[in-house]
Design a protein around this motif. Structure first.
Motif, short mmCIF file in Angstrom:
data_model
loop_
_atom_site.label_atom_id
_atom_site.label_comp_id
_atom_site.label_asym_id
_atom_site.label_seq_id
_atom_site.Cartn_x
_atom_site.Cartn_y
_atom_site.Cartn_z
N GLY A 161 0.81 -1.21 0.00
CA GLY A 161 0.00 0.00 0.00
C GLY A 161 0.84 1.26 0.00
O GLY A 161 0.54 2.23 -0.71
N VAL A 162 1.93 1.26 0.78
CA VAL A 162 2.82 2.42 0.84
C VAL A 162 3.41 2.70 -0.54
O VAL A 162 3.46 3.84 -1.01
CB VAL A 162 3.93 2.20 1.88
CG1 VAL A 162 5.01 3.28 1.77
CG2 VAL A 162 3.35 2.17 3.29
N TYR B 62 4.29 5.80 -5.33
CA TYR B 62 4.70 5.84 -6.74
C TYR B 62 3.52 6.03 -7.69
O TYR B 62 3.72 6.33 -8.86
CB TYR B 62 5.44 4.54 -7.10
CG TYR B 62 6.86 4.49 -6.61
CD1 TYR B 62 7.88 5.11 -7.31
CD2 TYR B 62 7.18 3.83 -5.44
CE1 TYR B 62 9.20 5.07 -6.87
CE2 TYR B 62 8.49 3.78 -4.98
CZ TYR B 62 9.50 4.40 -5.70
OH TYR B 62 10.80 4.35 -5.25
N ARG B 63 2.31 5.80 -7.19
CA ARG B 63 1.09 5.96 -7.99
C ARG B 63 1.14 5.09 -9.26
O ARG B 63 0.72 5.48 -10.33
CB ARG B 63 0.85 7.42 -8.35
CG ARG B 63 0.66 8.32 -7.15
CD ARG B 63 0.34 9.75 -7.52
NE ARG B 63 1.30 10.31 -8.45
CZ ARG B 63 0.99 10.73 -9.68
NH1 ARG B 63 -0.27 10.69 -10.11
NH2 ARG B 63 1.90 11.22 -10.48
N TYR C 45 12.86 -7.46 4.28
CA TYR C 45 13.76 -6.46 3.70
C TYR C 45 13.38 -6.24 2.24
O TYR C 45 13.11 -7.19 1.50
CB TYR C 45 15.23 -6.93 3.75
CG TYR C 45 15.81 -6.99 5.14
CD1 TYR C 45 16.38 -5.87 5.73
CD2 TYR C 45 15.79 -8.19 5.86
CE1 TYR C 45 16.93 -5.93 7.01
CE2 TYR C 45 16.31 -8.26 7.13
CZ TYR C 45 16.89 -7.13 7.71
OH TYR C 45 17.43 -7.19 8.97
N MET C 46 13.38 -4.97 1.83
CA MET C 46 13.05 -4.63 0.45
C MET C 46 14.34 -4.46 -0.35
O MET C 46 15.21 -3.66 0.00
CB MET C 46 12.24 -3.32 0.40
CG MET C 46 10.97 -3.35 1.25
SD MET C 46 9.91 -4.75 0.89
CE MET C 46 9.54 -4.40 -0.83
N LEU C 47 14.45 -5.22 -1.43
CA LEU C 47 15.66 -5.18 -2.26
C LEU C 47 15.47 -4.40 -3.55
O LEU C 47 16.46 -3.99 -4.18
CB LEU C 47 16.10 -6.61 -2.60
CG LEU C 47 16.40 -7.53 -1.41
CD1 LEU C 47 16.92 -8.85 -1.90
CD2 LEU C 47 17.40 -6.88 -0.46
N GLN C 48 14.24 -4.21 -3.96
CA GLN C 48 14.02 -3.46 -5.19
C GLN C 48 12.54 -3.17 -5.36
O GLN C 48 11.69 -3.96 -4.96
CB GLN C 48 14.50 -4.26 -6.41
CG GLN C 48 14.23 -3.55 -7.75
CD GLN C 48 14.97 -4.19 -8.90
OE1 GLN C 48 16.13 -4.56 -8.77
NE2 GLN C 48 14.32 -4.32 -10.03
N THR C 49 12.26 -2.01 -5.95
CA THR C 49 10.93 -1.76 -6.48
C THR C 49 11.09 -1.02 -7.78
O THR C 49 12.05 -0.26 -7.97
CB THR C 49 10.04 -0.97 -5.50
OG1 THR C 49 8.68 -1.00 -5.97
CG2 THR C 49 10.46 0.49 -5.40
N ARG C 50 10.18 -1.24 -8.67
CA ARG C 50 10.18 -0.53 -9.96
C ARG C 50 8.79 -0.62 -10.53
O ARG C 50 8.00 -1.49 -10.14
CB ARG C 50 11.20 -1.16 -10.93
CG ARG C 50 10.93 -2.64 -11.23
CD ARG C 50 12.09 -3.27 -11.96
NE ARG C 50 11.90 -4.72 -12.12
CZ ARG C 50 12.86 -5.55 -12.48
NH1 ARG C 50 14.07 -5.11 -12.71
NH2 ARG C 50 12.61 -6.84 -12.61
N ASN C 51 8.47 0.28 -11.44
CA ASN C 51 7.19 0.18 -12.12
C ASN C 51 7.16 -1.15 -12.86
O ASN C 51 8.05 -1.46 -13.64
CB ASN C 51 7.02 1.33 -13.12
CG ASN C 51 6.82 2.66 -12.42
OD1 ASN C 51 6.59 2.71 -11.21
ND2 ASN C 51 6.92 3.75 -13.18
#
Length: 895
Positions: free
Chosen positions: A327-328, A333-334, A349-355
């Motif tokens: 949700g965050v 990033y919408r 642990y977060m290692l990556q986010t991308r569209n």
């Protein structure tokens, strides 16, 4: 590398030291920018640092040497990571291990290299064992590091490592890696080190700093590997962008049953459904999920099948935290996010986010849903969907009532259906596709080296891998149907066979795959037209409210015209009348007309064609229901219609009562060395005015018939082709106007019409101010204009254009995307000169570029009134026209 410099080459992230942000993706790459952004909004990101894309540029500009000052900045940044984590790089008692990953400014999944567990050696492996309390984990991590470093950095053949593991498993009589003990992994490590020394002539490097710089160099080097070069070419990514390198403290998903690793999307990337979508593996590292070596498990109970255990059940608190993070990220990033995560001892642990990459259907659904949810504006929803991706929605799918012969079933990894000959290598897929064959690439599992073959294939089938495997992710991004993880099928590369349940399909034989259901069938299965979603209609409606360019279609047949109308075409921008004459019955009359010695003979032949032409135009006018229809008068290169064989010559001779020998001489007289620049277009109409008179009569009689029948008067726009001089248009327009007067007088009724020309010659563009005196409209025939501006034959350029594209002489094929500098300059000149003479002159484009998003953006810029394209490109053009009105240049925004 020693010394200092004012340039900042390294940016830290995590543990409160976030020197980057999401908007710095050009400098930090997408991964580095998003790691810093996630850390800055309070998400759990292991600390690390990013070496910028500018270093990559400098690396290649300076003979693969690093810029001055980089080494000190890296050491300082790594010291900060040590201070934050409490571990020390290279310390035998308390070792800090790091990952080294690439990160270009746009996502290039699997195209470049990664090294995990870096910092392990013969001393630190013991320290890791003592610190973790798990020797098996430590030695497993060491063997993973040697294998990955050996392959990525030292270029040791992957299969040589696999042979060592297989030998140990065989001795233990086990098949799973998890069944091996610490002592087994020690044996594997010893074997691996020997493989490396045998292959390189040197022992495996033990100094962690040597390891680090070698890995960083390998990642920068992978920017120029063949698979990355191919991916950039396919996705129009400039080579000078470079990649960043991310060095990050390791967190371990393979320390035990309270650890895991996974990949997920905040919404379903295939359908766009607003549900968390992904997979995870307990006691595993990231490459285990992507490679499909073990079967991943679902995240939620709702998506679990019988026998599967979800994360929601085995790690409920971690699952709840992942849902919170979901949700965050979407709110921040919408957009739908593609997330990589690791769970170490039940801590996320977060290692990556991308569209996230997504199918066209998902792209539409997500854009419309997010606009309706208030996350984005409608204009942003229109911007978000790549127009070219709509092609995925506009083509046939499998006919549910058709007979099928099932072969097997896998995962529905990328929707759509495809049929083709089975091939087992990327190279064969490319070779056969270049010959015009439809092929299905069948692999046990794909790898980044298969990228060109995947692009060439109509569909992809793998027997291993999950929904987030390499094959699945790349296929969705390309819009290729894909069935992954079809474990019931057996692939034998040696015998070139695909088999299941006693059925055997050999290489070259046909199969059909359904990427929406995961089914695989023997042979060819009939297909049906697609059913477009409500989201499609909604987004197209929003696009139509925004765009100012009209969108027409190129169509000569009722089927094409009807298809285009269903897709929203606002008229016909090009009806190529010569395409109406290739029917066997008609072509004889056309040949009689061409071969006739005098006007009387031509009129007799033309008289046979008139009823056919009138009927053609009646059908088109009915379908277009009062919309404009631009009809190009006959423009055949004569060689397309001349009789060639003895039988054809004899047939024409008999039909007009002439000797075959005389006919053969006539054919020889009419033959041209360069027919594309010969007796065609208005030149034919001037030489043989009877032809254009017949066509004009057919148009006007058909228009009057439909106007009387329906009450909706058609709007014929009669286009004279290949005009290069004002006088040519004056002569041919006069022919049309005289015929209009004659037909209107005969029928006692009139319709409005206009006469214009196709601008397809440089001289026409340069003298457009004079030609506009006589023309009501210009339609840019950019197919021929490209040929005449470049001096290229579209039929022959394919022999050398690939070399021009590979060497950067041309950025894009000019027959696919309009050449702005040359052809575009001619269009601009014609627009300016035409409007200087006649400010209200109607301007359009009817070449194939009318369906290309980047070319449509150019049409918007120069002020054209409409574009015209093939029927299935109409929705693409409608969306691209809206984006052009919003100032978007037709590029992919979902990467």
């Amino acid at each position: 590398m020693d010394g200092t410099t004012a340039t900042k080459w390294v940016y830290s992230f995590g543990a409160g030291a976030n020197e980057g942000r999401a908007g710095m993706r050009n400098l930090l790459g997408g991964k580095g920018a998003n790691l810093a952004e996630m850390a800055s909004i309070g998400l759990p990101v292991p600390p690390g640092f990013t070496i910028t894309t500018e270093v990559c540029t400098a690396f290649y500009a300076n003979d693969r040497k690093y810029p001055s000052g980089l080494e000190k900045q890296v050491k300082d940044a790594l010291a900060a990571v040590e201070q934050t984590t409490g571990f020390r790089f290279g310390d035998p008692a308390n070792p800090l291990l790091v990952s080294v990953r690439s990160g270009a400014r746009v996502s290039m999944p699997g195209m470049m290299d990664t090294v995990l567990n870096l910092g392990l050696n013969d001393a630190t492996v013991d320290g890791l064992a003592r610190k973790s309390g798990d020797a098996r984990f430590a030695w497993d991590s060491y063997r993973r590091f040697i294998q990955m470093f050996g392959g990525v950095v030292l270029d040791v053949d992957h299969h040589r490592f696999e042979e060592i593991i297989d030998e140990v498993k065989h001795e233990k009589l086990v098949t799973e890696d998890t069944a091996l003990t610490a002592e087994d992994w020690q044996r594997v490590v010893s074997g691996y080190k020997k493989v490396v020394e045998d292959a390189t002539g040197k022992p495996f490097p033990q100094d962690p700093w040597d390891q680090l710089w070698a890995a960083v160099g390998a990642v920068f080097g992978s920017w120029m590997n063949q698979r990355a070069i191919t991916y950039r070419r396919l996705h129009d990514i400039p080579a000078d962008w470079g990649t960043a390198v991310n060095v990050q403290a390791m967190v371990f998903g393979n320390m035990g049953e309270d650890c895991a690793t996974g990949v997920c999307f905040t919404r379903d990337p295939s359908t766009g459904t607003n549900l968390l979508y992904g997979e995870f593996l307990v006691n595993a590292q990231g490459e285990d999920v992507v490679a499909g070596i073990r079967t991943p498990q679902p995240l939620s109970k709702a998506s679990a099948k019988p026998g599967e255990v979800s994360m929601e059940e085995v790690m409920p608190e971690v699952y709840a935290e992942l849902m919170r993070v979901r949700g965050v990220l979407e709110t921040h990033y919408r957009d739908m996010q593609d997330i990589e995560f690791t769970v170490q001892q039940r801590r996320l642990y977060m290692l990556q986010t991308r569209n996230g990459k997504r199918t066209a259907a998902a792209s539409l659904c997500i854009a419309v849903d997010m606009a309706n949810e208030g996350l984005i504006e409608r204009e942003e929803a229109v911007r978000r969907v790549n127009p070219a991706s709509l092609d995925q929605l506009l083509h046939p799918t499998l006919d549910p009532s058709a007979k099928r012969t099932p072969l097997g079933k896998g995962l529905p990894a990328s929707p759509g259906a495809a049929c083709g000959a089975v091939v087992f290598s990327a190279e064969e897929a490319e070779a056969r596709a270049q010959k015009g064959e439809s092929v299905i690439l069948v692999r046990i599992e794909t790898s980044p080296e298969d990228i060109a073959g995947m692009h060439a294939a109509k569909g992809i089938l793998t027997t291993r891998g999950g929904m987030t495997s390499h094959a699945a992710v790349v296929a969705r991004g390309m819009g290729r149907p894909c069935v992954a993880g079809a474990g019931g099928l057996a692939v034998d590369y040696t015998s070139q066979t695909l088999s299941a349940g006693g059925q055997v399909v050999r290489g070259g034989e046909t199969i059909t795959i359904d990427g929406a259901t995961g089914e695989v069938f023997v042979g060819s299965v009939p297909m049906i037209e697609p059913q477009l979603s409500d989201e499609f209609a909604t987004l197209m409606g929003w696009a139509d409210e925004i765009r100012t360019l009209k969108v027409r279609t190129n169509a000569e047949t009722p089927l094409d015209a009807d298809t285009a109308r269903k897709f929203g075409a606002e008229g016909i921008g090009l009806c190529r009348t010569e395409h109406m004459f290739f029917d066997a019955e008609r072509i004889l009359a056309v040949r009689e007309m061409i071969m006739a010695d005098d006007a009387e003979g031509r009129r007799r032949a033309i008289g046979k064609l008139l009823p056919h032409q009138r009927k053609d135009f009646v059908e088109l006018f009915r379908i277009m229901a009062g919309l404009p229809v631009t009809i190009r008068l006959l423009d055949p290169p004569l060689h397309e219609f001349l009789p060639h064989s003895e039988e054809e010559i004899a047939e024409v001779a008999a039909s007009i009562g002439a000797e075959a020998e005389a006919m053969a001489r006539r054919v020889a007289d009419l033959s041209e060395a360069n027919p594309m620049l010969g007796h065609r277009g208005c030149r034919l109409g001037i030489s043989y005015p009877e032809i254009y008179e017949m066509q004009a009569r057919a148009i006007f009689e058909a228009a009057l018939e439909v106007a009387k029948e329906t009450g909706k008067a058609p709007i014929p726009e009669i286009m004279i082709p290949l005009v290069g001089m004002k006088k040519e248009l004056e002569i041919t327009r006069a022919q049309v106007d005289r015929m209009a007067e004659a037909v209107f007088a005969e029928k006692g009724a009139k319709v409005e019409y206009s006469v214009g020309t196709m601008i397809e010659l440089p001289r026409a563009a340069l003298t457009a101010d004079r030609i506009a005196d006589v023309a009501d409209f210009f339609s840019f025939g950019t197919n021929d204009l490209t040929q005449t501006v470049f001096g290229l034959s579209r039929d022959d350029a394919g022999k050398f254009l690939p070399a021009y594209l590979e060497q950067g002489i041309l950025a894009k094929d000019p027959f696919v995307s309009l050449d702005r500098e040359g052809v575009g300059a001619m269009v601009k000149i014609a627009v300016e000169k035409g409007r200087a003479t006649k400010p209200d002159i109607k301007l359009g484009i009817c070449g194939e570029h009318g369906g290309d998003p980047a070319s449509i953006a150019f049409c918007q810029e120069v002020g054209l009134d409409y574009v015209s394209c093939s029927p299935y490109r109409v929705p693409v053009a409608r969306l691209a026209a809206a984006q052009a009105a919003l100032g978007v240049g037709g590029v992919d925004r979902t990467a």
